[in-house]
Each structure stands twice: as C-alpha cells, then as structure tokens.
Design a protein around this motif. Structure first.
Motif, PDB file in Angstrom:
ATOM      1  N   THR A  31       3.376   6.540   8.198  1.00  0.00           N
ATOM      2  CA  THR A  31       2.233   7.326   7.712  1.00  0.00           C
ATOM      3  C   THR A  31       2.704   8.677   7.184  1.00  0.00           C
ATOM      4  N   VAL A  32       3.636   9.307   7.888  1.00  0.00           N
ATOM      5  CA  VAL A  32       4.204  10.572   7.427  1.00  0.00           C
ATOM      6  C   VAL A  32       4.950  10.376   6.109  1.00  0.00           C
ATOM      7  N   ALA A  33       5.647   9.243   5.981  1.00  0.00           N
ATOM      8  CA  ALA A  33       6.373   8.954   4.740  1.00  0.00           C
ATOM      9  C   ALA A  33       5.416   8.837   3.556  1.00  0.00           C
ATOM     10  N   ILE A  34       4.261   8.198   3.776  1.00  0.00           N
ATOM     11  CA  ILE A  34       3.275   8.076   2.697  1.00  0.00           C
ATOM     12  C   ILE A  34       2.691   9.443   2.356  1.00  0.00           C
ATOM     13  N   ASP A  35       2.526  10.299   3.367  1.00  0.00           N
ATOM     14  CA  ASP A  35       2.035  11.655   3.104  1.00  0.00           C
ATOM     15  C   ASP A  35       3.009  12.434   2.217  1.00  0.00           C
ATOM     16  N   MET A  36       4.298  12.142   2.329  1.00  0.00           N
ATOM     17  CA  MET A  36       5.283  12.793   1.460  1.00  0.00           C
ATOM     18  C   MET A  36       4.988  12.492  -0.003  1.00  0.00           C
ATOM     19  N   LEU A  37       4.602  11.251  -0.283  1.00  0.00           N
ATOM     20  CA  LEU A  37       4.274  10.879  -1.656  1.00  0.00           C
ATOM     21  C   LEU A  37       3.043  11.625  -2.150  1.00  0.00           C
ATOM     22  N   ARG A  38       2.042  11.731  -1.285  1.00  0.00           N
ATOM     23  CA  ARG A  38       0.810  12.406  -1.693  1.00  0.00           C
ATOM     24  C   ARG A  38       1.037  13.890  -1.930  1.00  0.00           C
ATOM     25  N   TYR A  69       0.831   5.681  -4.887  1.00  0.00           N
ATOM     26  CA  TYR A  69       1.290   4.680  -3.923  1.00  0.00           C
ATOM     27  C   TYR A  69       0.339   3.499  -4.000  1.00  0.00           C
ATOM     28  N   ILE A  70       0.856   2.351  -4.455  1.00  0.00           N
ATOM     29  CA  ILE A  70       0.048   1.145  -4.601  1.00  0.00           C
ATOM     30  C   ILE A  70       0.522   0.109  -3.591  1.00  0.00           C
ATOM     31  N   VAL A  71      -0.426  -0.528  -2.917  1.00  0.00           N
ATOM     32  CA  VAL A  71      -0.118  -1.566  -1.939  1.00  0.00           C
ATOM     33  C   VAL A  71      -0.643  -2.901  -2.449  1.00  0.00           C
ATOM     34  N   VAL A  72       0.206  -3.921  -2.403  1.00  0.00           N
ATOM     35  CA  VAL A  72      -0.201  -5.292  -2.712  1.00  0.00           C
ATOM     36  C   VAL A  72      -0.119  -6.076  -1.408  1.00  0.00           C
ATOM     37  N   LEU A  73      -1.269  -6.461  -0.869  1.00  0.00           N
ATOM     38  CA  LEU A  73      -1.310  -7.175   0.403  1.00  0.00           C
ATOM     39  C   LEU A  73      -1.218  -8.666   0.140  1.00  0.00           C
ATOM     40  N   THR A  74      -0.202  -9.302   0.730  1.00  0.00           N
ATOM     41  CA  THR A  74      -0.010 -10.731   0.551  1.00  0.00           C
ATOM     42  C   THR A  74      -0.276 -11.440   1.877  1.00  0.00           C
ATOM     43  N   HIS A  75      -0.308 -12.743   1.829  1.00  0.00           N
ATOM     44  CA  HIS A  75      -0.645 -13.542   3.019  1.00  0.00           C
ATOM     45  C   HIS A  75       0.578 -13.769   3.892  1.00  0.00           C
ATOM     46  N   PRO A  76       0.473 -13.479   5.202  1.00  0.00           N
ATOM     47  CA  PRO A  76      -0.589 -12.697   5.853  1.00  0.00           C
ATOM     48  C   PRO A  76      -0.137 -11.256   6.068  1.00  0.00           C
ATOM     49  N   THR A  77      -1.075 -10.342   6.184  1.00  0.00           N
ATOM     50  CA  THR A  77      -0.783  -8.955   6.551  1.00  0.00           C
ATOM     51  C   THR A  77      -1.650  -8.624   7.753  1.00  0.00           C
ATOM     52  N   THR A  78      -1.024  -8.469   8.910  1.00  0.00           N
ATOM     53  CA  THR A  78      -1.789  -8.341  10.157  1.00  0.00           C
ATOM     54  C   THR A  78      -1.185  -7.281  11.070  1.00  0.00           C
ATOM     55  N   GLY A  79      -1.894  -7.011  12.168  1.00  0.00           N
ATOM     56  CA  GLY A  79      -1.387  -6.167  13.246  1.00  0.00           C
ATOM     57  C   GLY A  79      -1.154  -4.726  12.844  1.00  0.00           C
ATOM     58  N   GLY A  80      -0.113  -4.143  13.435  1.00  0.00           N
ATOM     59  CA  GLY A  80       0.188  -2.734  13.217  1.00  0.00           C
ATOM     60  C   GLY A  80       0.521  -2.377  11.790  1.00  0.00           C
ATOM     61  N   VAL A  81       0.951  -3.354  11.002  1.00  0.00           N
ATOM     62  CA  VAL A  81       1.206  -3.106   9.577  1.00  0.00           C
ATOM     63  C   VAL A  81      -0.102  -2.778   8.863  1.00  0.00           C
ATOM     64  N   THR A  82      -1.143  -3.561   9.160  1.00  0.00           N
ATOM     65  CA  THR A  82      -2.458  -3.290   8.575  1.00  0.00           C
ATOM     66  C   THR A  82      -3.024  -1.965   9.072  1.00  0.00           C
ATOM     67  N   ALA A  83      -2.670  -1.587  10.299  1.00  0.00           N
ATOM     68  CA  ALA A  83      -3.187  -0.350  10.881  1.00  0.00           C
ATOM     69  C   ALA A  83      -2.391   0.878  10.454  1.00  0.00           C
ATOM     70  N   SER A  84      -1.442   0.713   9.530  1.00  0.00           N
ATOM     71  CA  SER A  84      -0.654   1.869   9.091  1.00  0.00           C
ATOM     72  C   SER A  84      -0.432   1.813   7.582  1.00  0.00           C
ATOM     73  N   TYR A  85       0.799   1.663   7.150  1.00  0.00           N
ATOM     74  CA  TYR A  85       1.143   1.864   5.745  1.00  0.00           C
ATOM     75  C   TYR A  85       0.502   0.866   4.796  1.00  0.00           C
ATOM     76  N   SER A 114       8.824   0.012  18.135  1.00  0.00           N
ATOM     77  CA  SER A 114       8.194  -0.637  16.995  1.00  0.00           C
ATOM     78  C   SER A 114       6.858   0.026  16.659  1.00  0.00           C
ATOM     79  N   LEU A 115       6.058   0.298  17.685  1.00  0.00           N
ATOM     80  CA  LEU A 115       4.767   0.949  17.448  1.00  0.00           C
ATOM     81  C   LEU A 115       4.921   2.348  16.880  1.00  0.00           C
ATOM     82  N   MET A 116       6.034   3.006  17.181  1.00  0.00           N
ATOM     83  CA  MET A 116       6.265   4.350  16.654  1.00  0.00           C
ATOM     84  C   MET A 116       6.487   4.347  15.146  1.00  0.00           C
ATOM     85  N   GLN A 117       6.716   3.169  14.564  1.00  0.00           N
ATOM     86  CA  GLN A 117       6.878   3.107  13.112  1.00  0.00           C
ATOM     87  C   GLN A 117       5.551   3.332  12.393  1.00  0.00           C
ATOM     88  N   MET A 118       4.447   3.166  13.094  1.00  0.00           N
ATOM     89  CA  MET A 118       3.142   3.414  12.464  1.00  0.00           C
ATOM     90  C   MET A 118       2.989   4.889  12.074  1.00  0.00           C
TER      91      MET A 118
END
Length: 301
Positions: free
Chosen positions: A183-190, A196-212, A175-179
């Motif tokens: 991140t590499v997937a987002i670099d493909m877009l760049r 790449y637009i992110v809409v953060l909804t309630h709640p967004t926590t943990g490793g999700v916040t620390a990555s994509y 699961s942690l390897m998905q971080m």
C-alpha cells in the motif's frame, strides 16, 4: 534377399506401426468442454474460441502477448529470507519452494518488467497462479516495491496483473505485513503523479484483494474472474444463505460499482495504452506505421 529385408519389409511395417503422437496437443475448456487444439489456443491467448472462457496465463506468456513484439526488460527483485519462520507442515517450506520452482521453471510468484505497449512505455507486474497459487509472500511485496520504485525513477506508469489465492501461510505474519508495505508502494506512485492500473484475473482473492489489487486508479477485470476476500462457499456457510448467481464474479462487481471495466484479454493492450496516454497527457495511441514513401512517389509530389 537383402533388398527385401532391408527395404521392403521396413516400408510395409511402417504403415502398420502405431505412430507416436505428442502429448498435450488438445486441451479441454473447463467451462464448455470444447476440445481446443493447442496452437489455436495459444494464438488466442488461452481464451476458448467457443465460449470465451479465459484460462490462466503465466507472467511470461502474458508479457509475450502484452508488450510490443513480446520484448521487455526484466527488473531485478531483491530476494527475501528463504525460510524466516522455519515453517513446516507436510513438507518443509524450502522443499515446497523447490517443488514449485521445478514445476513452473520460475523463481517466484511474480515477474516485473519494463517495456512498451503500442509505443506507451510502462512498468508491468504479473502474478503467477501456478506458483504456489500466486500466494503473497515477502518476495511479492519486494516485487511490487521494486516495480513502484523503478516506475517513479523512470517516471513511468505501473500496470499490475493480479492472480492469487491470498497470503502465503508458510510466512505467517510476515506475509500479512506485505499488505501495508505494498500500500505504501502504491502511495509512492500517487505522490509522483503516476497512473496505476490493475487488471484482476481469475482468481484474485484474500489479502491480495484487500491491498494492492484494489488500489488502482483504474480497475479492469477479465471476463468471469473471481474477485473476493473470502470465497462464496465460506460466505454461504457463514451467513447460511444462498448467494446471488454470479456473486463475486467480474460482471457482478462491475454492475455494483467495484470495477471500471471488464475487458477481454485480446482488447487489453489497446485499452490500457489508451487510458495511460489520456492520464499522462500523451497523444493518441499509434496502432501501426505507414510505410515510408517510395522514391518515385516522392519525385511525383
């Protein structure tokens, strides 16, 4: 006698018989306690009409309101190994998955789709918090990679709606390897020059916040959303200090430079379409079509 028995008595009884009422006609707002009629709440995209509290939406509910006419095409996501670690706590991992699938009617915690928003073509990804708290497992990583690859192939921007309690403990280090994978997937877009637009909804926590969830070119949040790595209670217990009011909420993060916008749900369509068209050099957003000219007016001209 038959007429009285067969018609009069049932008619009288019907006035005094308790009618069965459907359940879940009303829902209580968890913020202000107002009782909200279910149709009114649905029409307002699960936003309280009294205090503006944003309640949870499933990906399908969100896409039905987000895409033009509620029309979109789902993108296939490669299925990962069902139980790579043979994990078991109080239940076996496959049993938890089956229970979540039965409760939500969904295959996993993320949905990927392509469609148009105010005539702006895009790829969208949405997390489902009701499915095992939207936890980030291998399927979620595969979904973001599939979305990014599809966006690059079609030369379309990507919009992600995050809602997660963090990594999925039943998949451990996988699961942690998905971080880094996401991140590499987002670099493909760049590298492809795609927004790449992110809409953060309630709640967004943990490793999700620390990555994509925090890698967007534009970071938007819904009002009152909790956005953090470790929750306020954990931080207070660690540092043994009282945190500021509203700490780690969307408005607090906006004031401290971690977000670009805090946008109510009903305004997100127009705002996202406008930003994407600006970033991709397209013309202004079309909010509606004028009716075609009638034959009489055409002759008059």
């Amino acid at each position: 006698m038959n007429w009285i028995t067969n018609y009069v008595r049932p008619t009288i009884d019907s006035f005094f018989t308790k009618r069965e009422m459907p359940e879940n006609l009303w829902e209580k707002c968890p913020e202000c306690g107002t009782m909200l009629f279910h149709r009114e709440l649905t029409d307002n995209q699960q936003v309280c009409t009294n205090c503006g509290h944003h309640m949870a939406l499933t990906p399908r509910e969100r896409f039905a309101n987000f895409f033009d006419g509620g029309l979109y095409q789902e993108i296939e996501v490669p299925a990962p190994l069902p139980d790579p670690l043979q994990f078991r706590d109080q239940k076996k991992y496959p049993d938890r998955m089956k229970a979540a699938q039965k409760a939500t009617g969904q295959k996993e915690a993320m949905l990927v789709a392509e469609g148009e928003v105010l005539r702006t073509k895009l790829v969208a990804v949405a997390q489902d918090f009701s499915f095992m708290a939207g936890s980030m497992g291998m399927y979620v990583g595969n979904a973001i990679i599939a979305a990014a690859e599809h966006a690059v192939a079609r030369k379309l921007p990507l919009v992600l709606f995050s809602a997660a309690g963090g990594a999925r403990m039943q998949e451990g280090i996988l699961s942690l390897m998905q971080m880094p994978r996401t991140t590499v997937a987002i670099d493909m877009l760049r590298e492809a020059g795609l927004p790449y637009i992110v809409v953060l909804t309630h709640p967004t926590t943990g490793g999700v916040t620390a990555s994509y969830a925090m890698l967007g070119d534009v970071q938007i949040a819904e009002p009152g959303a909790l956005i953090c790595f470790a929750g306020p209670r954990v931080i207070e217990q660690t540092i043994r200090e009282t945190l500021p009011e509203g700490f780690q909420r969307a408005e607090y993060l906006l004031d401290h430079g971690m977000l670009d916008r805090v946008t109510p749900r009903k305004e997100q369509r127009a705002e996202i379409a406008t930003v994407l068209r600006m970033l991709t050099g397209q013309s202004a957003v079309v909010h509606g079509d004028l009716p075609p000219p009638s034959a009489a007016s055409a002759k008059a001209d």
